[in-house]
Motif scaffolding. Structure first.
Motif, PDB file in Angstrom:
ATOM      1  N   LYS A 197       0.840  -1.203   0.000  1.00 23.53           N
ATOM      2  CA  LYS A 197       0.000   0.000   0.000  1.00 23.53           C
ATOM      3  C   LYS A 197       0.871   1.248   0.000  1.00 23.53           C
ATOM      4  O   LYS A 197       0.553   2.237  -0.683  1.00 23.53           O
ATOM      5  CB  LYS A 197      -0.920  -0.001   1.224  1.00 23.53           C
ATOM      6  CG  LYS A 197      -1.866   1.195   1.262  1.00 23.53           C
ATOM      7  CD  LYS A 197      -2.845   1.098   2.429  1.00 23.53           C
ATOM      8  CE  LYS A 197      -3.820   2.271   2.409  1.00 23.53           C
ATOM      9  NZ  LYS A 197      -4.817   2.174   3.505  1.00 23.53           N
ATOM     10  N   ASP A 203      -7.013   4.075 -10.252  1.00 25.42           N
ATOM     11  CA  ASP A 203      -7.957   3.257  -9.484  1.00 25.42           C
ATOM     12  C   ASP A 203      -8.771   4.064  -8.476  1.00 25.42           C
ATOM     13  O   ASP A 203      -8.332   5.113  -7.984  1.00 25.42           O
ATOM     14  CB  ASP A 203      -7.207   2.156  -8.738  1.00 25.42           C
ATOM     15  CG  ASP A 203      -6.787   1.005  -9.637  1.00 25.42           C
ATOM     16  OD1 ASP A 203      -6.947   1.129 -10.865  1.00 25.42           O
ATOM     17  OD2 ASP A 203      -6.296  -0.014  -9.110  1.00 25.42           O
ATOM     18  N   ASP A 246     -11.007   1.802  -6.194  1.00 27.34           N
ATOM     19  CA  ASP A 246     -11.200   0.834  -5.105  1.00 27.34           C
ATOM     20  C   ASP A 246     -10.862  -0.563  -5.624  1.00 27.34           C
ATOM     21  O   ASP A 246     -11.753  -1.330  -5.974  1.00 27.34           O
ATOM     22  CB  ASP A 246     -12.648   0.892  -4.606  1.00 27.34           C
ATOM     23  CG  ASP A 246     -12.894  -0.005  -3.399  1.00 27.34           C
ATOM     24  OD1 ASP A 246     -11.905  -0.446  -2.776  1.00 27.34           O
ATOM     25  OD2 ASP A 246     -14.066  -0.277  -3.089  1.00 27.34           O
ATOM     26  N   SER A 247      -9.583  -0.892  -5.650  1.00 27.37           N
ATOM     27  CA  SER A 247      -9.136  -2.150  -6.255  1.00 27.37           C
ATOM     28  C   SER A 247      -8.220  -2.925  -5.316  1.00 27.37           C
ATOM     29  O   SER A 247      -7.423  -2.337  -4.581  1.00 27.37           O
ATOM     30  CB  SER A 247      -8.368  -1.876  -7.557  1.00 27.37           C
ATOM     31  OG  SER A 247      -9.140  -1.130  -8.467  1.00 27.37           O
ATOM     32  N   THR A 248      -8.327  -4.243  -5.407  1.00 20.81           N
ATOM     33  CA  THR A 248      -7.420  -5.106  -4.649  1.00 20.81           C
ATOM     34  C   THR A 248      -5.975  -4.826  -5.029  1.00 20.81           C
ATOM     35  O   THR A 248      -5.088  -4.744  -4.169  1.00 20.81           O
ATOM     36  CB  THR A 248      -7.734  -6.588  -4.928  1.00 20.81           C
ATOM     37  OG1 THR A 248      -9.114  -6.840  -4.676  1.00 20.81           O
ATOM     38  CG2 THR A 248      -6.884  -7.501  -4.066  1.00 20.81           C
ATOM     39  N   HIS A 256      -6.784  -0.792  -2.393  1.00 20.76           N
ATOM     40  CA  HIS A 256      -7.994   0.020  -2.195  1.00 20.76           C
ATOM     41  C   HIS A 256      -7.696   1.503  -1.956  1.00 20.76           C
ATOM     42  O   HIS A 256      -8.508   2.215  -1.353  1.00 20.76           O
ATOM     43  CB  HIS A 256      -8.845  -0.559  -1.060  1.00 20.76           C
ATOM     44  CG  HIS A 256      -9.228  -1.989  -1.297  1.00 20.76           C
ATOM     45  ND1 HIS A 256     -10.224  -2.351  -2.180  1.00 20.76           N
ATOM     46  CD2 HIS A 256      -8.703  -3.152  -0.814  1.00 20.76           C
ATOM     47  CE1 HIS A 256     -10.318  -3.673  -2.211  1.00 20.76           C
ATOM     48  NE2 HIS A 256      -9.404  -4.181  -1.401  1.00 20.76           N
ATOM     49  N   ASN A 300      -7.818   5.112  -3.067  1.00 22.03           N
ATOM     50  CA  ASN A 300      -8.632   5.868  -4.023  1.00 22.03           C
ATOM     51  C   ASN A 300      -7.751   6.946  -4.655  1.00 22.03           C
ATOM     52  O   ASN A 300      -7.674   8.079  -4.176  1.00 22.03           O
ATOM     53  CB  ASN A 300      -9.842   6.490  -3.332  1.00 22.03           C
ATOM     54  CG  ASN A 300     -10.843   7.066  -4.328  1.00 22.03           C
ATOM     55  OD1 ASN A 300     -10.488   7.398  -5.464  1.00 22.03           O
ATOM     56  ND2 ASN A 300     -12.093   7.182  -3.915  1.00 22.03           N
ATOM     57  N   ARG A 340     -11.608  -1.636  -9.758  1.00 13.93           N
ATOM     58  CA  ARG A 340     -12.433  -0.482 -10.105  1.00 13.93           C
ATOM     59  C   ARG A 340     -11.464   0.599 -10.559  1.00 13.93           C
ATOM     60  O   ARG A 340     -10.740   1.174  -9.756  1.00 13.93           O
ATOM     61  CB  ARG A 340     -13.263   0.007  -8.909  1.00 13.93           C
ATOM     62  CG  ARG A 340     -14.243  -1.022  -8.362  1.00 13.93           C
ATOM     63  CD  ARG A 340     -15.374  -1.309  -9.339  1.00 13.93           C
ATOM     64  NE  ARG A 340     -16.321  -2.283  -8.807  1.00 13.93           N
ATOM     65  CZ  ARG A 340     -16.232  -3.600  -8.980  1.00 13.93           C
ATOM     66  NH1 ARG A 340     -15.208  -4.099  -9.673  1.00 13.93           N
ATOM     67  NH2 ARG A 340     -17.130  -4.412  -8.479  1.00 13.93           N
TER      68      ARG A 340
END
Length: 375
Positions: free
Chosen positions: A107, A135, A137-139, A143, A145, A182
């Motif tokens: 992250k 992105d 909200d993606s693995t 996540h 944003n 996403r």
């Protein structure tokens, strides 16, 4: 003796049944997973009207200079230590290459890369910004944003977002799954945006390809000019995993028709983004590297454009590539590199471009800056 053979037969039978059970279980799991993907698969309808956030009031004027940028930010994952599981290649000595990762390294890596993108754009201070592969909200990006982070850092710009990747959980690679995604195209400006329309690109409909080729699209934005015309800006991201370029030819045909239609109306037209083509045949082999040319590389050159449009070749294109191969970690002496990001303008727009050298620190792409004037 008969008893021994019978016992051996029973043992083999048990092993056979066990193997059959394992195979059957694998088939059931695969079929179940495929049904799960199919049930979650959909394409967003064409001509979707997009929401414009924080719309500005200032109008464009002919004869003034403006700046636009385009940047594929690679969901914040593609730092120097990242390679991607869908990319494979081969060195000139015959050694095979294969990317491995399905998600960013961490992250923190995503946050660092996203911040690097933001700082790079602040230094450029553009009037218009196009982003691809960003992105929400993606693995794969833990996540983070990214869209919100960029919007928050440019509070005096309007924005519109178009989804082009919305997937169920992609369980590949098994040791580092890509997960749910996403993602899409973010477009921002300092000027009044009258409308933003999402246009649907044709994509592969193959049984596997359709799940990984994204819901490709381009965004058509309309900005009023004080002389009564419109500046039509288009943010585009064409297909990548398209061996032979079949889908990209169909995509180019569609976007060309939109470009021509707007120009015939008397409007100014600028198309920017990641074309996933080498922009000019000379760029296929221009940069020094130790890889064979990847199978995804096709050429987009001037003769393939509508007659009233020009591909703007960056002033420093001989020295700065805009994309690197991601079948291995970044090594500037080894990775294949070319130019696939940039801008196309109608002949009533005067423009020049520059590739911005970030040394691929924040993404597998370098951004491109366009300086233009409406005639």
């Amino acid at each position: 003796m008969i008893q021994l053979e019978k016992s051996k037969y029973e043992s083999l039978k048990k092993v056979g049944l066990a193997l059959l059970s394992v195979i059957l279980a694998c088939v059931i799991i695969f079929c179940g997973y495929y049904i799960y993907l199919a049930l979650h698969y959909y394409r967003i309808p064409d001509n979707q009207r997009l929401k414009i956030n924080n719309n500005q009031s200032q109008l464009l004027k002919a004869g003034r200079s403006y700046k636009a940028t385009t940047y594929n930010v690679g969901f914040g994952a593609y730092n120097h230590d990242f390679d991607f599981f869908m990319d494979s290649g081969q060195l000139k000595d015959g050694k095979k290459l294969q990317g491995h990762r399905g998600t960013a390294i961490s992250k923190q890596a995503v946050l660092d890369s996203t911040n690097g993108v933001i700082q790079t754009m602040k230094k450029q201070n553009p009037d218009f910004m196009f982003f691809q592969k960003i992105d929400t909200d993606s693995t794969r990006s833990f996540h983070v944003n990214q869209v919100k982070k960029v919007e928050d850092d440019f509070p005096k710009m309007d924005s519109t977002f178009a989804s082009n990747f919305h997937s169920a959980f992609l369980a590949v690679p098994l040791n580092n799954p890509h997960g749910t995604v996403r993602s899409g195209l973010l477009s921002m400006s300092k000027y009044k945006m009258d409308s933003a329309i999402r246009r649907k690109y044709p994509v592969s409909s193959g049984p596997i390809e359709r799940f990984v080729d994204l819901d490709r699209c381009f965004v058509v934005m309309r900005f009023p000019v004080t002389n009564g015309k419109d500046l039509v800006m288009i943010n585009s991201h064409m297909s990548a995993y398209d061996k032979g370029g079949k889908m990209r030819k169909a995509q180019m045909k569609l976007i060309s028709s939109v470009m021509e239609k707007e120009y015939r109306r008397g409007n100014y037209v600028i198309v920017g983004g990641d074309f996933n083509h080498a922009l000019g045949k000379d760029m296929m082999t221009h940069f020094e590297h130790q890889e064979e040319i990847p199978s995804w590389v096709s050429v987009l050159d001037q003769k393939m454009l509508p007659k009233d449009f020009t591909m703007i070749k960056a002033q420093n294109r001989e020295n700065v590539a805009t994309v690197r191969a991601t079948d291995m970690k970044y090594d500037p002496k080894v990775n294949y590199m070319t130019i696939c990001d940039g801008f196309i303008v109608s002949k009533n727009v005067q423009a020049k471009a520059y590739n911005i050298n970030t040394h691929f620190e924040y993404a597998d792409h370098n951004p491109v800056r366009l300086e233009f004037e409406l005639k």
